[in-house]
Design a protein around this motif. Sequence first.
Motif, PDB file in Angstrom:
ATOM      1  N   ALA A  89       0.847  -1.194   0.000  1.00 47.28           N
ATOM      2  CA  ALA A  89       0.000   0.000   0.000  1.00 47.28           C
ATOM      3  C   ALA A  89       0.876   1.235   0.000  1.00 47.28           C
ATOM      4  O   ALA A  89       2.039   1.195   0.407  1.00 47.28           O
ATOM      5  CB  ALA A  89      -0.916   0.019   1.226  1.00 47.28           C
ATOM      6  N   GLN A  90       0.310   2.323  -0.485  1.00 44.22           N
ATOM      7  CA  GLN A  90       0.967   3.618  -0.351  1.00 44.22           C
ATOM      8  C   GLN A  90      -0.023   4.608   0.252  1.00 44.22           C
ATOM      9  O   GLN A  90      -1.218   4.560  -0.027  1.00 44.22           O
ATOM     10  CB  GLN A  90       1.507   4.119  -1.684  1.00 44.22           C
ATOM     11  N   TYR A  91       0.492   5.459   1.110  1.00 45.07           N
ATOM     12  CA  TYR A  91      -0.304   6.462   1.800  1.00 45.07           C
ATOM     13  C   TYR A  91       0.284   7.836   1.528  1.00 45.07           C
ATOM     14  O   TYR A  91       1.503   7.975   1.328  1.00 45.07           O
ATOM     15  CB  TYR A  91      -0.292   6.209   3.309  1.00 45.07           C
ATOM     16  N   ARG A  92      -0.549   8.853   1.545  1.00 43.51           N
ATOM     17  CA  ARG A  92      -0.047  10.216   1.474  1.00 43.51           C
ATOM     18  C   ARG A  92       0.775  10.519   2.728  1.00 43.51           C
ATOM     19  O   ARG A  92       0.561   9.916   3.783  1.00 43.51           O
ATOM     20  CB  ARG A  92      -1.194  11.208   1.355  1.00 43.51           C
ATOM     21  N   LEU A  93       1.710  11.453   2.596  1.00 41.78           N
ATOM     22  CA  LEU A  93       2.550  11.828   3.735  1.00 41.78           C
ATOM     23  C   LEU A  93       1.690  12.198   4.939  1.00 41.78           C
ATOM     24  O   LEU A  93       1.963  11.775   6.072  1.00 41.78           O
ATOM     25  CB  LEU A  93       3.464  12.991   3.356  1.00 41.78           C
ATOM     26  N   CYS A  94       0.634  12.949   4.711  1.00 42.36           N
ATOM     27  CA  CYS A  94      -0.221  13.394   5.812  1.00 42.36           C
ATOM     28  C   CYS A  94      -1.013  12.250   6.441  1.00 42.36           C
ATOM     29  O   CYS A  94      -1.590  12.406   7.521  1.00 42.36           O
ATOM     30  CB  CYS A  94      -1.157  14.509   5.358  1.00 42.36           C
ATOM     31  N   ASP A  95      -1.041  11.095   5.772  1.00 40.02           N
ATOM     32  CA  ASP A  95      -1.743   9.923   6.300  1.00 40.02           C
ATOM     33  C   ASP A  95      -0.758   8.887   6.854  1.00 40.02           C
ATOM     34  O   ASP A  95      -1.086   7.696   6.962  1.00 40.02           O
ATOM     35  CB  ASP A  95      -2.598   9.275   5.215  1.00 40.02           C
ATOM     36  N   GLY A  96       0.423   9.349   7.228  1.00 36.13           N
ATOM     37  CA  GLY A  96       1.444   8.434   7.726  1.00 36.13           C
ATOM     38  C   GLY A  96       1.020   7.648   8.952  1.00 36.13           C
ATOM     39  O   GLY A  96       1.481   6.517   9.170  1.00 36.13           O
ATOM     40  N   ALA A  97       0.125   8.217   9.766  1.00 35.46           N
ATOM     41  CA  ALA A  97      -0.354   7.489  10.942  1.00 35.46           C
ATOM     42  C   ALA A  97      -1.049   6.192  10.520  1.00 35.46           C
ATOM     43  O   ALA A  97      -0.925   5.163  11.192  1.00 35.46           O
ATOM     44  CB  ALA A  97      -1.301   8.368  11.760  1.00 35.46           C
ATOM     45  N   GLN A  98      -1.782   6.231   9.408  1.00 34.30           N
ATOM     46  CA  GLN A  98      -2.444   5.020   8.923  1.00 34.30           C
ATOM     47  C   GLN A  98      -1.420   3.979   8.473  1.00 34.30           C
ATOM     48  O   GLN A  98      -1.619   2.775   8.661  1.00 34.30           O
ATOM     49  CB  GLN A  98      -3.384   5.363   7.770  1.00 34.30           C
ATOM     50  N   ALA A  99      -0.330   4.454   7.869  1.00 27.21           N
ATOM     51  CA  ALA A  99       0.740   3.536   7.465  1.00 27.21           C
ATOM     52  C   ALA A  99       1.334   2.842   8.684  1.00 27.21           C
ATOM     53  O   ALA A  99       1.610   1.632   8.662  1.00 27.21           O
ATOM     54  CB  ALA A  99       1.817   4.302   6.707  1.00 27.21           C
ATOM     55  N   HIS A 100       1.537   3.586   9.760  1.00 34.11           N
ATOM     56  CA  HIS A 100       2.061   2.988  10.986  1.00 34.11           C
ATOM     57  C   HIS A 100       1.084   1.979  11.577  1.00 34.11           C
ATOM     58  O   HIS A 100       1.489   0.918  12.071  1.00 34.11           O
ATOM     59  CB  HIS A 100       2.388   4.082  12.007  1.00 34.11           C
ATOM     60  N   GLN A 101      -0.201   2.293  11.515  1.00 35.51           N
ATOM     61  CA  GLN A 101      -1.204   1.344  12.002  1.00 35.51           C
ATOM     62  C   GLN A 101      -1.165   0.045  11.207  1.00 35.51           C
ATOM     63  O   GLN A 101      -1.302  -1.051  11.755  1.00 35.51           O
ATOM     64  CB  GLN A 101      -2.595   1.970  11.932  1.00 35.51           C
ATOM     65  N   GLN A 102      -0.957   0.167   9.900  1.00 32.77           N
ATOM     66  CA  GLN A 102      -0.873  -1.027   9.058  1.00 32.77           C
ATOM     67  C   GLN A 102       0.337  -1.873   9.439  1.00 32.77           C
ATOM     68  O   GLN A 102       0.229  -3.102   9.578  1.00 32.77           O
ATOM     69  CB  GLN A 102      -0.782  -0.618   7.582  1.00 32.77           C
ATOM     70  N   ILE A 103       1.485  -1.250   9.639  1.00 32.15           N
ATOM     71  CA  ILE A 103       2.683  -1.985  10.053  1.00 32.15           C
ATOM     72  C   ILE A 103       2.432  -2.685  11.393  1.00 32.15           C
ATOM     73  O   ILE A 103       2.797  -3.849  11.593  1.00 32.15           O
ATOM     74  CB  ILE A 103       3.889  -1.039  10.181  1.00 32.15           C
ATOM     75  N   GLU A 104       1.788  -1.972  12.313  1.00 30.59           N
ATOM     76  CA  GLU A 104       1.559  -2.523  13.654  1.00 30.59           C
ATOM     77  C   GLU A 104       0.571  -3.681  13.661  1.00 30.59           C
ATOM     78  O   GLU A 104       0.530  -4.446  14.631  1.00 30.59           O
ATOM     79  CB  GLU A 104       1.070  -1.419  14.599  1.00 30.59           C
ATOM     80  N   SER A 105      -0.183  -3.840  12.585  1.00 27.99           N
ATOM     81  CA  SER A 105      -1.116  -4.971  12.514  1.00 27.99           C
ATOM     82  C   SER A 105      -0.380  -6.301  12.490  1.00 27.99           C
ATOM     83  O   SER A 105      -0.943  -7.342  12.839  1.00 27.99           O
ATOM     84  CB  SER A 105      -1.996  -4.850  11.265  1.00 27.99           C
ATOM     85  N   GLY A 106       0.894  -6.270  12.054  1.00 22.07           N
ATOM     86  CA  GLY A 106       1.681  -7.490  11.984  1.00 22.07           C
ATOM     87  C   GLY A 106       1.339  -8.379  10.808  1.00 22.07           C
ATOM     88  O   GLY A 106       1.826  -9.502  10.722  1.00 22.07           O
ATOM     89  N   HIS A 107       0.525  -7.890   9.887  1.00 20.30           N
ATOM     90  CA  HIS A 107       0.087  -8.718   8.762  1.00 20.30           C
ATOM     91  C   HIS A 107       0.303  -8.016   7.425  1.00 20.30           C
ATOM     92  O   HIS A 107      -0.471  -8.215   6.490  1.00 20.30           O
ATOM     93  CB  HIS A 107      -1.384  -9.104   8.933  1.00 20.30           C
ATOM     94  N   THR A 108       1.350  -7.227   7.343  1.00 19.12           N
ATOM     95  CA  THR A 108       1.634  -6.518   6.088  1.00 19.12           C
ATOM     96  C   THR A 108       2.406  -7.414   5.142  1.00 19.12           C
ATOM     97  O   THR A 108       3.437  -7.978   5.506  1.00 19.12           O
ATOM     98  CB  THR A 108       2.454  -5.240   6.366  1.00 19.12           C
ATOM     99  N   ARG A 109       1.893  -7.559   3.939  1.00 18.64           N
ATOM    100  CA  ARG A 109       2.600  -8.300   2.895  1.00 18.64           C
ATOM    101  C   ARG A 109       3.506  -7.322   2.143  1.00 18.64           C
ATOM    102  O   ARG A 109       3.031  -6.324   1.599  1.00 18.64           O
ATOM    103  CB  ARG A 109       1.603  -8.938   1.929  1.00 18.64           C
ATOM    104  N   GLY A 110       4.795  -7.600   2.119  1.00 18.83           N
ATOM    105  CA  GLY A 110       5.707  -6.716   1.393  1.00 18.83           C
ATOM    106  C   GLY A 110       5.908  -5.401   2.109  1.00 18.83           C
ATOM    107  O   GLY A 110       6.013  -5.338   3.331  1.00 18.83           O
ATOM    108  N   LYS A 111       5.945  -4.324   1.342  1.00 18.94           N
ATOM    109  CA  LYS A 111       6.361  -3.011   1.845  1.00 18.94           C
ATOM    110  C   LYS A 111       5.231  -1.993   1.823  1.00 18.94           C
ATOM    111  O   LYS A 111       4.323  -2.062   1.008  1.00 18.94           O
ATOM    112  CB  LYS A 111       7.508  -2.480   0.981  1.00 18.94           C
TER     113      LYS A 111
END
Length: 318
Positions: free
Chosen positions: A289-311
């Motif tokens: 997934a890609q997120y806008r810079l201003c939506d970086g908090a959502q990117a961190h939430q995705q990483i913290e889910s522990g179920h991210t495929r790839g980058k």
Amino acid sequence: MNECQQLAITQFGQPSVLVMQTVEVPQLSDGEVLVKVAYAGVNPIDVKTRAGLGWAAQQNKENLPWVPGYDISGEVVAVGAGVASLELGDAVSGFVGFPLQGGGYSEYMVADADALSRVDTDNVSLIEAAALPLAGQTAWQSLNKAKVSVGDQVLILAGAGGVGHIAIQLAVARGATVVASCSADNVDFVSKLGAIALDYRLAPLNEQIAKVDVLIDLMGGDVGMAALECVKSGGRVVTVPTITADAVCERARELGLEAEGMLVSPSLEQNNAMMAMLKAGTLQLYIAAQYRLCDGAQAHQQIESGHTRGKIVLSVGV
């Protein structure tokens, strides 16, 4: 171009502590270039630092707000004195500001010219170029530290993740037989990368496979501890998560294994080698997934889910 937007850690805590800020575009010193950032990679170390965990957080606790991000791609828009390797307009990527400077979550970033790879955008996208450096070099260096070579049987934990899916491909390219743990949803994905995929929910890993020569532990903690039972006596273990490395290594040695933790070190040579593999099609990067810079908090939430495929990447200047 006097000001730029950044996403900064204002205090340690939940993803909501990430806040946009406006700062002056940084000035160049000799040997540096100014990069207009197109994409920034998001990595687990960013998330841990934001939460106040690990060495980078401890070293920067008096320097908040602090801008995370160690992977970038973009365009060179200014060149400092003494730079011969890069020119205005060059597309570049790199593993920069590690571990204390950070700064990748920004519209503009100053970096040492010698830390940046040129990107052939006819064959490698800027989004791939931003996703590669930290994860790719972590994968490369973990295999080097474990001395993975032809004929080795290698177990990689979290094979579908950012580091894991690259490590599988690099280990297979070295002639190793690779098995990798993943969820049921990622079995097909991991198998297509060239590994024997193990659904960690089916049974303990040591009940699913014969013992291996090498363990690349990308999980740490209890999962890393349990996986030690999968390694032959005298086998090699490299554990990447720094927070639990000492405990995993101590237990590994009790079991008669060679064990080391590791902290990745930026390498332009390795980045260039993997960029060449991307260009040749012998290495594949999966962007979840890609997120806008201003939506970086959502990117961190995705990483913290522990179920991210790839980058995961941030779209900064595109």
